[in-house]
Design a protein around this motif. Structure first.
Motif, short mmCIF file in Angstrom:
data_model
loop_
_atom_site.label_atom_id
_atom_site.label_comp_id
_atom_site.label_asym_id
_atom_site.label_seq_id
_atom_site.Cartn_x
_atom_site.Cartn_y
_atom_site.Cartn_z
N VAL A 147 12.41 2.01 -10.30
CA VAL A 147 12.51 3.28 -9.57
C VAL A 147 11.11 3.77 -9.19
O VAL A 147 10.88 4.22 -8.07
CB VAL A 147 13.25 4.34 -10.42
N LYS A 148 10.17 3.66 -10.13
CA LYS A 148 8.80 4.11 -9.87
C LYS A 148 8.13 3.26 -8.80
O LYS A 148 7.44 3.78 -7.91
CB LYS A 148 7.99 4.06 -11.16
N ILE A 149 8.35 1.95 -8.86
CA ILE A 149 7.74 1.06 -7.88
C ILE A 149 8.35 1.28 -6.50
O ILE A 149 7.66 1.25 -5.48
CB ILE A 149 7.89 -0.42 -8.31
N ALA A 150 9.66 1.54 -6.47
CA ALA A 150 10.33 1.82 -5.19
C ALA A 150 9.77 3.09 -4.55
O ALA A 150 9.63 3.17 -3.33
CB ALA A 150 11.83 1.94 -5.40
N LYS A 151 9.44 4.09 -5.37
CA LYS A 151 8.85 5.32 -4.85
C LYS A 151 7.46 5.05 -4.27
O LYS A 151 7.09 5.61 -3.23
CB LYS A 151 8.75 6.37 -5.97
N VAL A 152 6.70 4.18 -4.93
CA VAL A 152 5.40 3.79 -4.41
C VAL A 152 5.56 3.12 -3.04
O VAL A 152 4.85 3.45 -2.08
CB VAL A 152 4.69 2.82 -5.39
N GLU A 153 6.50 2.21 -2.95
CA GLU A 153 6.72 1.50 -1.69
C GLU A 153 7.16 2.48 -0.59
O GLU A 153 6.78 2.33 0.57
CB GLU A 153 7.77 0.41 -1.88
N LYS A 154 7.93 3.47 -0.96
CA LYS A 154 8.38 4.47 0.02
C LYS A 154 7.19 5.23 0.59
O LYS A 154 7.13 5.51 1.80
CB LYS A 154 9.36 5.44 -0.65
N VAL A 155 6.23 5.57 -0.27
CA VAL A 155 5.01 6.25 0.21
C VAL A 155 4.26 5.35 1.18
O VAL A 155 3.79 5.80 2.24
CB VAL A 155 4.11 6.61 -0.99
N LEU A 156 4.12 4.08 0.85
CA LEU A 156 3.38 3.16 1.71
C LEU A 156 4.06 3.03 3.08
O LEU A 156 3.38 2.98 4.11
CB LEU A 156 3.28 1.78 1.04
N LYS A 157 5.39 2.96 3.08
CA LYS A 157 6.11 2.85 4.35
C LYS A 157 5.95 4.13 5.18
O LYS A 157 5.78 4.08 6.40
CB LYS A 157 7.59 2.58 4.08
N LYS A 158 5.99 5.27 4.51
CA LYS A 158 5.85 6.55 5.21
C LYS A 158 4.49 6.65 5.88
O LYS A 158 4.37 7.18 6.99
CB LYS A 158 6.03 7.70 4.22
N MET A 159 3.48 6.10 5.20
CA MET A 159 2.12 6.18 5.73
C MET A 159 1.76 4.99 6.59
O MET A 159 0.64 4.91 7.11
CB MET A 159 1.13 6.27 4.57
N ASN A 160 2.70 4.05 6.75
CA ASN A 160 2.42 2.80 7.46
C ASN A 160 1.21 2.10 6.85
O ASN A 160 0.33 1.61 7.55
CB ASN A 160 2.17 3.09 8.95
N TYR A 161 1.21 2.08 5.52
CA TYR A 161 0.08 1.53 4.77
C TYR A 161 0.43 0.11 4.30
O TYR A 161 1.51 -0.13 3.75
CB TYR A 161 -0.21 2.42 3.56
N SER A 162 -0.48 -0.81 4.50
CA SER A 162 -0.24 -2.21 4.13
C SER A 162 -0.07 -2.37 2.62
O SER A 162 -0.88 -1.86 1.84
CB SER A 162 -1.41 -3.07 4.60
N VAL A 163 0.98 -3.10 2.22
CA VAL A 163 1.19 -3.38 0.80
C VAL A 163 0.03 -4.20 0.24
O VAL A 163 -0.45 -3.95 -0.87
CB VAL A 163 2.53 -4.12 0.58
N SER A 164 -0.44 -5.17 1.02
CA SER A 164 -1.56 -6.00 0.57
C SER A 164 -2.82 -5.17 0.34
O SER A 164 -3.52 -5.34 -0.66
CB SER A 164 -1.85 -7.10 1.60
N ASP A 165 -3.09 -4.25 1.26
CA ASP A 165 -4.26 -3.38 1.10
C ASP A 165 -4.11 -2.51 -0.15
O ASP A 165 -5.08 -2.28 -0.89
CB ASP A 165 -4.43 -2.48 2.32
#
Length: 321
Positions: free
Chosen positions: A208-226
């Protein structure tokens, strides 16, 4: 090399296996969930034959790519010292290769420790439902993660034309919340999971915590690799236990994502410049650059459709180079 053993009467499971004559064939009967019973024969796969003579059965959901020294730390020392005491269960295919219904971690450990792998080989003809039920009951030592259990869910939804978690849960005969948790875990980006030691052994509550992190990255259009590259894991490396490292990494991810969400989005400044001047009202061409140089926006208005096509084609060519 395989070492079958001679038949005997009155099989009794326990530590009597080592007392049998080498050529004695051992058999027993296994009963499955449907009530079907099949014969099983004990074989021992020598260490140098495990790689070529065994594979993981297609129905076994254990992620083989996630097997590491960390993920077998609970069984590897004893296998190194004493070998494998508990047989795995397999079927044999038409090529003479043993497909393991369970014991993939034991197989991995035997390869590392150069030890033989004992198996109960069942007769073919067991229905798929019985095999799945058997696999689900063999995870006593290390249960399957939500991510492993839900790995097939996206494909099932696509193949069966299911539109939401409620329909998926009904199709699978699961509670909605159980189904949702497994699905959420399964669709998290691999890069955010692989960073953990024993990545399939993290607590299920972490997903759940990791999914929330990924949601933030998608919202910001931020690269997962970065994002992964920005994590400072130096403090984690000094921790002794795998569990401690797992928790520390999860906390680092949540903290960094919070910083991005609360800080960088508010501080982000866009600098805009005109690309050309036009006399016509509402006709313009301009470019905007973000202050972190990660984002670029080009805005065009009332220019020719042909120009738009040319520009898009040019961008596609440059980006793919």
């Amino acid at each position: 090399m395989l070492r079958p053993q001679e038949k005997r009467t009155g099989f009794k499971q326990g530590n009597q296996l080592g007392k049998l004559a080498k050529k004695e064939i051992m058999t027993k009967v296994l009963t499955f969930a449907s009530g079907a019973s099949v014969n099983a024969t004990r074989v021992v796969i020598d260490a140098d034959a495990i790689e070529s003579k065994t594979v993981i059965h297609a129905l076994n959901p254990r992620r083989q790519s996630s097997l590491t020294l960390d993920s077998v730390r609970d069984i590897l020392p004893s296998i190194k010292d004493e070998g494998v005491h508990t047989e795995g269960v397999a079927i044999i295919n038409s090529q003479g290769v043993y497909e393991l219904l369970d014991s993939s971690r034991r197989r991995f450990s035997c390869l590392l420790a150069n030890k033989s792998l004992p198996l109960w080989v069942i007769d073919n003809g067991v229905i798929e439902g019985d095999l799945v039920a058997f696999i689900n009951t063999t995870q006593a030592v290390k249960g399957l993660s939500y991510r492993e259990l839900g790995a097939s869910y996206p494909a099932i939804m696509s193949e069966k034309g299911l539109n939401n978690i409620n329909e998926l849960a009904e199709y699978l005969g699961l509670g909605r919340e159980t189904c949702r948790k497994r699905y959420v875990a399964a669709v998290i980006a691999d890069e955010l999971i692989k960073i953990f030691p024993d990545c399939e052994g993290i607590p299920n509550s972490f997903y759940v915590k990791i999914a929330k992190v990924e949601k933030v990255l998608k919202k910001m259009n931020y690269s997962v690799s970065d994002f992964v590259h920005r994590l400072d894991l130096r403090t984690v490396d000094g921790l002794a236990s795998i569990e401690g490292k797992q928790k520390a990494i999860c906390d680092l991810m949540s903290t960094l994502a919070s910083t991005l969400d609360d800080g960088e989005t508010k501080k982000l400044v866009w600098a805009t410049e005109s690309l050309a001047e036009f006399d016509e009202k509402n006709k313009y061409a301009k470019v905007s650059r973000s202050s972190d140089n990660r984002c670029l926006k080009i805005e065009l208005s009332r220019l020719s459709p042909e120009l738009y096509v040319d520009l898009v084609d040019f961008l596609k060519t440059k980006i793919s180079d």
